[in-house]
Design a protein around this motif. Structure first.
Motif, mmCIF file in Angstrom:
data_model
loop_
_atom_site.group_PDB
_atom_site.id
_atom_site.type_symbol
_atom_site.label_atom_id
_atom_site.label_comp_id
_atom_site.label_asym_id
_atom_site.label_seq_id
_atom_site.Cartn_x
_atom_site.Cartn_y
_atom_site.Cartn_z
ATOM 1 N N ALA A 180 0.833 -1.198 0.000
ATOM 2 C CA ALA A 180 0.000 0.000 0.000
ATOM 3 C C ALA A 180 0.868 1.249 0.000
ATOM 4 O O ALA A 180 1.872 1.322 0.696
ATOM 5 N N PRO A 181 0.493 2.258 -0.793
ATOM 6 C CA PRO A 181 1.268 3.497 -0.809
ATOM 7 C C PRO A 181 1.097 4.235 0.509
ATOM 8 O O PRO A 181 0.115 4.058 1.220
ATOM 9 N N SER A 182 2.060 5.069 0.829
ATOM 10 C CA SER A 182 1.994 5.893 2.031
ATOM 11 C C SER A 182 0.812 6.841 1.913
ATOM 12 O O SER A 182 0.618 7.469 0.876
ATOM 13 N N ILE A 183 0.019 6.944 2.946
ATOM 14 C CA ILE A 183 -1.161 7.793 2.931
ATOM 15 C C ILE A 183 -0.882 9.033 3.763
ATOM 16 O O ILE A 183 -0.459 8.946 4.903
ATOM 17 N N ASN A 184 -1.122 10.198 3.180
ATOM 18 C CA ASN A 184 -0.980 11.454 3.906
ATOM 19 C C ASN A 184 -2.356 11.831 4.442
ATOM 20 O O ASN A 184 -3.223 12.235 3.693
ATOM 21 N N ARG A 185 -2.554 11.685 5.717
ATOM 22 C CA ARG A 185 -3.851 11.960 6.316
ATOM 23 C C ARG A 185 -3.906 13.388 6.824
ATOM 24 O O ARG A 185 -2.947 13.900 7.363
ATOM 25 N N ALA A 186 -5.062 14.010 6.666
ATOM 26 C CA ALA A 186 -5.235 15.397 7.069
ATOM 27 C C ALA A 186 -5.453 15.536 8.566
ATOM 28 O O ALA A 186 -5.298 16.607 9.115
ATOM 29 N N ASN A 187 -5.806 14.476 9.251
ATOM 30 C CA ASN A 187 -6.134 14.570 10.668
ATOM 31 C C ASN A 187 -5.178 13.689 11.459
ATOM 32 O O ASN A 187 -5.538 12.642 11.957
ATOM 33 N N ILE A 188 -3.946 14.141 11.573
ATOM 34 C CA ILE A 188 -2.945 13.333 12.260
ATOM 35 C C ILE A 188 -1.974 14.239 13.014
ATOM 36 O O ILE A 188 -1.654 15.320 12.568
ATOM 37 N N SER A 189 -1.553 13.813 14.159
ATOM 38 C CA SER A 189 -0.524 14.511 14.926
ATOM 39 C C SER A 189 0.609 13.545 15.174
ATOM 40 O O SER A 189 0.394 12.376 15.463
ATOM 41 N N SER A 190 1.806 14.018 15.049
ATOM 42 C CA SER A 190 2.960 13.194 15.410
ATOM 43 C C SER A 190 3.520 13.781 16.691
ATOM 44 O O SER A 190 4.107 14.852 16.685
ATOM 45 N N PHE A 191 3.286 13.122 17.772
ATOM 46 C CA PHE A 191 3.644 13.635 19.075
ATOM 47 C C PHE A 191 5.116 13.384 19.354
ATOM 48 O O PHE A 191 5.486 12.360 19.893
ATOM 49 N N VAL A 192 5.931 14.327 18.971
ATOM 50 C CA VAL A 192 7.356 14.275 19.219
ATOM 51 C C VAL A 192 7.629 15.145 20.443
ATOM 52 O O VAL A 192 7.238 16.304 20.489
ATOM 53 N N SER A 193 8.286 14.578 21.440
ATOM 54 C CA SER A 193 8.580 15.345 22.648
ATOM 55 C C SER A 193 9.467 16.534 22.323
ATOM 56 O O SER A 193 10.315 16.467 21.438
ATOM 57 N N GLN A 194 9.255 17.606 23.018
ATOM 58 C CA GLN A 194 10.068 18.813 22.901
ATOM 59 C C GLN A 194 10.796 19.016 24.227
ATOM 60 O O GLN A 194 10.378 18.508 25.265
ATOM 61 N N ASP A 195 11.859 19.775 24.194
ATOM 62 C CA ASP A 195 12.566 20.183 25.406
ATOM 63 C C ASP A 195 12.446 21.697 25.495
ATOM 64 O O ASP A 195 12.810 22.406 24.551
ATOM 65 N N TRP A 196 11.945 22.195 26.598
ATOM 66 C CA TRP A 196 11.722 23.630 26.730
ATOM 67 C C TRP A 196 13.018 24.415 26.518
ATOM 68 O O TRP A 196 12.996 25.547 26.031
ATOM 69 N N ARG A 197 14.174 23.832 26.844
ATOM 70 C CA ARG A 197 15.457 24.522 26.714
ATOM 71 C C ARG A 197 15.806 24.840 25.257
ATOM 72 O O ARG A 197 16.613 25.708 24.989
ATOM 73 N N ASP A 198 15.175 24.125 24.325
ATOM 74 C CA ASP A 198 15.393 24.408 22.904
ATOM 75 C C ASP A 198 14.652 25.668 22.457
ATOM 76 O O ASP A 198 14.868 26.139 21.336
ATOM 77 N N HIS A 199 13.793 26.208 23.320
ATOM 78 C CA HIS A 199 12.948 27.340 22.938
ATOM 79 C C HIS A 199 13.055 28.556 23.855
ATOM 80 O O HIS A 199 12.800 29.666 23.412
ATOM 81 N N PHE A 200 13.393 28.327 25.125
ATOM 82 C CA PHE A 200 13.380 29.418 26.104
ATOM 83 C C PHE A 200 14.642 29.398 26.962
ATOM 84 O O PHE A 200 15.209 28.336 27.205
ATOM 85 N N GLU A 201 15.041 30.570 27.451
ATOM 86 C CA GLU A 201 16.191 30.671 28.365
ATOM 87 C C GLU A 201 15.864 30.072 29.732
ATOM 88 O O GLU A 201 16.686 29.391 30.333
ATOM 89 N N THR A 202 14.655 30.388 30.234
ATOM 90 C CA THR A 202 14.192 29.869 31.524
ATOM 91 C C THR A 202 12.729 29.466 31.374
ATOM 92 O O THR A 202 12.073 29.848 30.398
ATOM 93 N N LEU A 203 12.221 28.749 32.355
ATOM 94 C CA LEU A 203 10.805 28.400 32.330
ATOM 95 C C LEU A 203 9.922 29.558 32.771
ATOM 96 O O LEU A 203 8.737 29.592 32.434
ATOM 97 N N GLY A 204 10.460 30.495 33.529
ATOM 98 C CA GLY A 204 9.641 31.604 34.002
ATOM 99 C C GLY A 204 8.424 31.094 34.745
ATOM 100 O O GLY A 204 8.516 30.202 35.578
ATOM 101 N N GLN A 205 7.247 31.630 34.405
ATOM 102 C CA GLN A 205 5.995 31.182 35.033
ATOM 103 C C GLN A 205 5.462 29.900 34.398
ATOM 104 O O GLN A 205 4.459 29.355 34.831
ATOM 105 N N GLY A 206 6.116 29.470 33.338
ATOM 106 C CA GLY A 206 5.703 28.293 32.581
ATOM 107 C C GLY A 206 5.986 28.556 31.123
ATOM 108 O O GLY A 206 6.359 29.663 30.736
ATOM 109 N N ALA A 207 5.825 27.526 30.303
ATOM 110 C CA ALA A 207 6.136 27.666 28.889
ATOM 111 C C ALA A 207 5.205 26.806 28.055
ATOM 112 O O ALA A 207 4.821 25.705 28.463
#
Length: 183
Positions: A26-53
């Motif tokens: 079967a060919p790869s299907i590109n679905r319009a309603n899909i999320s790929s939950f890849v973990s993020q690290d807050w340090r890649d985006h912010f200097e500190t957490l502050g009140q939250g991020a």
């Protein structure tokens, strides 16, 4: 003991044998309603957490939340803007929160849909759902939706949408002043 082979058994056996081959080919299907939950690290985006991020990842259609001390990390599926032109990216923060927000179409929405009317807070057809968190960018929000088909899809005019029960959860743990990044 003789096995009796009938047409039905033969067809079912052939279908069962062919199924794995069809799945593999079967060919790869590109679905319009899909999320790929890849973990993020807050340090890649912010200097500190502050009140939250919060990081709103429009590519994976997920919102990542960290509390102020980093002990609470949550990922929520989201709706995202329909086009890159509607997507604002960068750093902002939560400046206001509202339970039962009312909704008024923006000027650009009124140009495209002149028959749209404002919707009162708490109305079942409110595009903002049950809760809204306003960013310091005008007309950009993180909010709920009653239309659950929108989650996991590029379906908004710029906002980040969550299931109503998820925005209620996020709303309760997110203080005003929480830093936000849209990527």
């Amino acid at each position: 003991m003789a096995h009796h082979l009938n047409r039905r058994a033969l067809l079912l056996g052939a279908a069962a044998t062919a199924l794995p081959l069809q799945v593999l080919a079967a060919p790869s299907i590109n679905r319009a309603n899909i999320s790929s939950f890849v973990s993020q690290d807050w340090r890649d985006h912010f200097e500190t957490l502050g009140q939250g991020a919060i990081v709103c990842d429009t590519a994976s259609r997920a919102l990542h939340f960290w509390n102020a001390d980093g002990t609470d990390y949550r990922i929520y599926p989201t709706s995202v803007p329909r086009t890159d032109e509607l997507t604002k990216r960068g750093y902002t923060s939560i400046v206001r929160k509202k339970v039962g927000p009312s909704w008024t179409p923006t000027a650009s929405q009124m140009e495209r849909f002149p028959d749209w009317e404002p919707v009162a807070g708490g109305a079942p057809d409110n595009p903002l759902g049950t809760h809204a968190m306003y960013l310091d960018w005008p007309a950009y929000l993180i909010h709920g939706t009653h239309d659950t088909r929108k989650i996991g899809r590029p379906s908004s005019d710029g906002c980040i949408g969550l299931y109503n029960e998820k925005i209620a959860e996020l709303f309760a743990i997110t203080p005003i002043g929480t830093q936000v990044r849209l990527i």
